[in-house]
Design a protein around this motif. Structure first.
Motif, PDB file in Angstrom:
ATOM      1  N   ALA A  34       1.681 -10.230  -4.062  1.00 13.85           N
ATOM      2  CA  ALA A  34       2.115  -9.863  -5.410  1.00 13.85           C
ATOM      3  C   ALA A  34       3.559  -9.355  -5.380  1.00 13.85           C
ATOM      4  CB  ALA A  34       1.195  -8.786  -5.981  1.00 13.85           C
ATOM      5  N   HIS A  35       4.393  -9.903  -6.272  1.00 13.63           N
ATOM      6  CA  HIS A  35       5.797  -9.511  -6.292  1.00 13.63           C
ATOM      7  C   HIS A  35       6.339  -9.582  -7.718  1.00 13.63           C
ATOM      8  CE1 HIS A  35       5.645 -13.894  -5.651  1.00 13.63           C
ATOM      9  NE2 HIS A  35       6.785 -13.960  -6.311  1.00 13.63           N
ATOM     10  N   GLY A  90      -5.829  -3.451  -5.835  1.00 12.25           N
ATOM     11  CA  GLY A  90      -5.900  -4.180  -7.088  1.00 12.25           C
ATOM     12  C   GLY A  90      -4.965  -5.373  -7.186  1.00 12.25           C
ATOM     13  N   TRP A  91      -4.443  -5.840  -6.064  1.00  9.49           N
ATOM     14  CA  TRP A  91      -3.485  -6.944  -6.094  1.00  9.49           C
ATOM     15  C   TRP A  91      -4.075  -8.237  -6.655  1.00  9.49           C
ATOM     16  CZ3 TRP A  91      -4.919 -11.205  -3.278  1.00  9.49           C
ATOM     17  CH2 TRP A  91      -5.895 -11.013  -2.303  1.00  9.49           C
ATOM     18  N   GLU A  92      -5.398  -8.384  -6.607  1.00  9.71           N
ATOM     19  CA  GLU A  92      -6.031  -9.638  -7.045  1.00  9.71           C
ATOM     20  C   GLU A  92      -5.777  -9.951  -8.518  1.00  9.71           C
ATOM     21  OE1 GLU A  92      -7.571  -7.079  -5.640  1.00  9.71           O
ATOM     22  OE2 GLU A  92      -8.849  -7.715  -3.961  1.00  9.71           O
ATOM     23  N   ASP A 111       0.815  -1.214   0.000  1.00 15.08           N
ATOM     24  CA  ASP A 111       0.000   0.000   0.000  1.00 15.08           C
ATOM     25  C   ASP A 111       0.854   1.272   0.000  1.00 15.08           C
ATOM     26  OD1 ASP A 111       0.883  -0.684   2.584  1.00 15.08           O
ATOM     27  OD2 ASP A 111      -0.678   0.532   3.509  1.00 15.08           O
ATOM     28  N   VAL A 112       2.163   1.140   0.267  1.00 12.88           N
ATOM     29  CA  VAL A 112       3.043   2.316   0.248  1.00 12.88           C
ATOM     30  C   VAL A 112       4.032   2.248  -0.922  1.00 12.88           C
ATOM     31  CG1 VAL A 112       2.830   2.793   2.701  1.00 12.88           C
ATOM     32  CG2 VAL A 112       4.580   1.196   1.919  1.00 12.88           C
TER      33      VAL A 112
END
Length: 215
Positions: free
Chosen positions: A164-165, A207-209, A144-145
């Motif tokens: 997520a990476h 929106g990581w999904e 988030d940052v």
């Protein structure tokens, strides 16, 4: 010891592999033996699978540990890697695991991804990584940052594959990473942790999904 389920990242206090020898032998393996992974934008070399043959089907079948079946090293895997895992890893990780080597080209990025399916999100999803050529601080999480880059370490490390990476290889040479993951998700014991990043200090990015692994 820190609860492993709280980790985003932890380097491990383990002996070093002879990375120069390992990288040299890996880079001598013919391109015909490598598989291209368009999802992550990198080349894969399966070196420990159920059949030990390194095909795409063998790789996919090996993601599930079938009771009573054992995993085998491929003939392409350098002995220095086999010896290292037999001596330093399989004493605390079940040896019936899938191991893959990633080879990412110079000045190339791995696409952002999540190393599990949506139905596996609530499961414990640790992965073991060992960079034998390149830098570990080229790997980052989306939070988030913004992008959270991992610390630089010469050691093997654990990471949570459910976040997520991605990776930015800015070096003028290929990055080579040994990856141990599914069906392994964690152990009952671990070596001593060194550098640590905890999940509760961060939140997933918006929106990581959309980065879930594709079938």
């Amino acid at each position: 010891m820190v609860n492993p389920e709280t980790l985003l990242f932890a380097s491990l206090n383990l002996a070093d592999m002879n990375k120069v020898v390992a990288a040299k032998e890996i880079l001598e393996i013919p391109e015909s033996k490598w598989l291209f992974d368009s999802y992550r934008n990198t080349h894969l070399l399966p070196v420990r699978t159920l059949a030990g043959v390194g095909t795409r089907a063998d790789l996919e079948n090996s993601a599930i540990n079938l009771e009573g079946q054992s995993y085998e090293w491929s003939k392409e895997c350098p002995e220095v890697i086999k010896d290292y895992f037999e001596e330093h890893i399989f004493s605390w990780i079940d040896p019936n695991v899938r191991i893959v080597i990633l080879k990412t080209s110079a000045k190339t990025s791995n696409a952002v991804h999540i190393d599990c399916l949506p139905c596996e999100l609530e499961d414990f999803s640790l992965k073991l990584r060992y960079v034998i050529q390149g830098r570990t601080d080229s790997l980052y999480y989306l939070t988030d940052v913004g992008c959270l880059f991992l610390p630089q370490t010469d050691k093997p490390f654990l990471m949570d594959g459910s976040w997520a990476h991605g990776m930015k290889n800015m070096e003028p040479f290929e990055k080579i990473t040994i990856c141990l993951g599914s069906p392994w998700r964690g152990s009952k014991k671990y070596p001593e942790f060194d550098q640590i990043i905890l999940k509760n200090n961060f939140k997933r990015s918006d929106g990581w999904e959309k980065y879930f692994i594709r079938n």
